[in-house]
Design a protein around this motif. Structure first.
Motif, mmCIF file in Angstrom:
data_model
loop_
_atom_site.group_PDB
_atom_site.id
_atom_site.type_symbol
_atom_site.label_atom_id
_atom_site.label_comp_id
_atom_site.label_asym_id
_atom_site.label_seq_id
_atom_site.Cartn_x
_atom_site.Cartn_y
_atom_site.Cartn_z
ATOM 1 N N GLY A 20 0.809 -1.217 0.000
ATOM 2 C CA GLY A 20 0.000 0.000 0.000
ATOM 3 C C GLY A 20 0.838 1.261 0.000
ATOM 4 N N THR A 21 2.149 1.104 -0.068
ATOM 5 C CA THR A 21 3.064 2.241 -0.006
ATOM 6 C C THR A 21 3.467 2.667 -1.412
ATOM 7 N N PRO A 22 3.092 3.858 -1.841
ATOM 8 C CA PRO A 22 3.432 4.307 -3.194
ATOM 9 C C PRO A 22 4.922 4.555 -3.349
ATOM 10 N N VAL A 23 5.340 4.690 -4.590
ATOM 11 C CA VAL A 23 6.756 4.785 -4.940
ATOM 12 C C VAL A 23 7.041 6.111 -5.624
ATOM 13 N N VAL A 24 8.159 6.713 -5.276
ATOM 14 C CA VAL A 24 8.690 7.864 -6.007
ATOM 15 C C VAL A 24 9.988 7.401 -6.640
ATOM 16 N N ALA A 25 9.972 7.242 -7.960
ATOM 17 C CA ALA A 25 11.111 6.658 -8.667
ATOM 18 C C ALA A 25 11.565 7.575 -9.788
ATOM 19 N N TYR A 26 12.836 7.482 -10.093
ATOM 20 C CA TYR A 26 13.347 8.167 -11.277
ATOM 21 C C TYR A 26 12.884 7.407 -12.521
ATOM 22 N N ALA A 27 12.526 8.144 -13.552
ATOM 23 C CA ALA A 27 11.909 7.561 -14.744
ATOM 24 C C ALA A 27 12.957 6.957 -15.671
ATOM 25 N N ARG A 28 13.586 5.875 -15.214
ATOM 26 C CA ARG A 28 14.590 5.187 -16.001
ATOM 27 C C ARG A 28 14.265 3.706 -16.084
ATOM 28 N N GLY A 29 14.750 3.068 -17.147
ATOM 29 C CA GLY A 29 14.558 1.637 -17.300
ATOM 30 C C GLY A 29 13.099 1.235 -17.284
ATOM 31 N N SER A 30 12.768 0.271 -16.440
ATOM 32 C CA SER A 30 11.418 -0.289 -16.393
ATOM 33 C C SER A 30 10.429 0.543 -15.597
ATOM 34 N N MET A 31 10.887 1.586 -14.916
ATOM 35 C CA MET A 31 10.000 2.304 -14.010
ATOM 36 C C MET A 31 8.721 2.841 -14.672
ATOM 37 N N PRO A 32 8.786 3.384 -15.892
ATOM 38 C CA PRO A 32 7.525 3.803 -16.526
ATOM 39 C C PRO A 32 6.564 2.646 -16.796
ATOM 40 N N GLU A 33 7.102 1.414 -16.916
ATOM 41 C CA GLU A 33 6.241 0.239 -17.092
ATOM 42 C C GLU A 33 5.608 -0.207 -15.781
ATOM 43 N N VAL A 34 6.359 -0.058 -14.708
ATOM 44 C CA VAL A 34 5.956 -0.640 -13.427
ATOM 45 C C VAL A 34 5.101 0.314 -12.599
ATOM 46 N N VAL A 35 5.415 1.593 -12.621
ATOM 47 C CA VAL A 35 4.710 2.575 -11.800
ATOM 48 C C VAL A 35 3.541 3.171 -12.584
ATOM 49 N N ASP A 36 2.350 3.056 -12.037
ATOM 50 C CA ASP A 36 1.166 3.712 -12.605
ATOM 51 C C ASP A 36 1.016 5.061 -11.917
ATOM 52 N N GLU A 37 1.387 6.114 -12.618
ATOM 53 C CA GLU A 37 1.431 7.438 -11.995
ATOM 54 C C GLU A 37 0.056 7.869 -11.485
ATOM 55 N N GLY A 38 0.049 8.385 -10.278
ATOM 56 C CA GLY A 38 -1.179 8.837 -9.653
ATOM 57 C C GLY A 38 -1.969 7.733 -8.988
ATOM 58 N N VAL A 39 -1.500 6.482 -9.126
ATOM 59 C CA VAL A 39 -2.171 5.338 -8.492
ATOM 60 C C VAL A 39 -1.197 4.607 -7.562
#
Length: 334
Positions: A262-281
């Motif tokens: 239930g803990t959201p993530v703040v990640a740098y937009a590199r590699g797989s992160m745009p695939e894995v993180v659903d922004e705003g969710v």
């Protein structure tokens, strides 16, 4: 179907603490057995599994300084290949080494590419008689043909949901410049929040010079490598997970584990992160420290139940097993 899962032998499967490849291979073995697949797991002999267990390494070589990893990995692969004719499929999770033995594999070989340690290993992939699965679309080499992308899954039962988080932030992963641990310290400082760091120290000099001086037990806490239960506790108690990577992350298991808690993530937009993180969710992507600080404030307002639900849908181990069974079926028909 008789499947040989060729796992790594750096650590036990599943690992006591660190060991992402071992963790994924172990979850896949358990899931396949549940689905009625005849599975033999080639791993360290102290591994725990409901599959048939075979191997030659008594324990993980990373846990025993007297064991030479090169030697034990080679013997491990050789042993599995000697038995390969007894299976319908050999599914490797062991980097490039089994590919050097591919001509000796007497069953179709499938390799999950968990990431490339460098361009120097690509010839082993390009020349081997193997099919390939990537763990993210971002982590594909243009020199290889892939039959699928299968995102990793995690054990949902081992990552309980935490509705009410504390004020602190978390940073999980090996302590190395690639993971941007020092950047996480800076983001937390600017956000005015305490930071808990967990992970093995992979670069001692980096840790001593750029991380250790900030550890005071209050604003910056270092717990080292933690096991599954403690990992879930730390992640669940955090407002957000910081993942300011300085390299193209192939997947990022800790990111998904955090979301499931239930803990959201703040990640740098590199590699797989745009695939894995659903922004705003399930979190937010950033490119700079300043953007990450702003994203921490936004992440604190996200619906944690919604974060877990999206992560459950996308990254449960059961989904991973289903995806791999589809790959196996495709290979069988081909």
């Amino acid at each position: 179907m008789r499947v040989a899962l060729l796992g790594p032998v750096a650590w036990r499967t599943p690992p006591h603490h660190y060991g992402p490849w071992e963790q994924v291979t172990g979850l896949l073995a358990e899931g396949l057995v549940t689905r009625g697949v005849d599975v033999t797991l080639f791993a360290t002999l102290d591994s725990v599994t409901t599959a048939a267990l075979d191997g030659v390494s008594p324990r993980g070589y990373a846990d025993d300084p007297d064991m030479d990893g090169r030697v034990w990995e080679a013997m491990h692969v050789s042993h599995a290949m000697a038995r390969s004719g007894q299976f319908d499929l050999v599914h490797s999770h062991l980097d490039w080494l089994p590919l050097a033995f591919a001509e000796h594999c007497r069953a179709p070989l499938l390799t999950t590419v968990h990431g490339f340690s460098g361009a120097g290993i690509l010839p082993a992939y390009a020349r081997a008689r193997s099919s390939y699965v990537s763990i993210s679309d971002a982590d594909r080499s243009t020199e290889l043909d892939y039959i699928a992308t299968v995102h990793h899954g995690v054990d949902l039962t081992g990552l309980p949901f935490t509705r009410d988080a504390g004020p602190g932030l978390a940073a999980f992963g090996r302590i190395h410049p690639d993971k941007g641990t020092h950047t996480a310290v800076e983001i937390a400082r600017r956000a005015g929040r305490p930071l808990t760091i967990c992970g093995i120290v992979q670069d001692e000099r980096y840790f001593a010079e750029q991380v250790a001086p900030h550890i005071d037990g209050e604003q910056v806490i270092f717990l080292g490598s933690v096991g599954p239960r403690r990992r879930a506790e730390v992640l669940g108690a955090s407002t957000a997970l910081l993942h300011p990577i300085a390299f193209d992350e192939p997947f990022g298991l800790s990111v998904v584990e955090s979301m499931v808690c239930g803990t959201p993530v703040v990640a740098y937009a590199r590699g797989s992160m745009p695939e894995v993180v659903d922004e705003g969710v399930t979190g937010f992507l950033a490119h700079t420290v300043e953007q990450a600080v702003d994203a921490v404030a936004e992440a604190a307002g996200l619906d944690r139940a919604g974060c877990r639900e999206r992560a459950r849908q996308r990254f449960g181990a059961d989904r991973m097993v289903t995806d791999y069974l589809s790959v196996y079926d495709h290979l069988a028909h081909r």
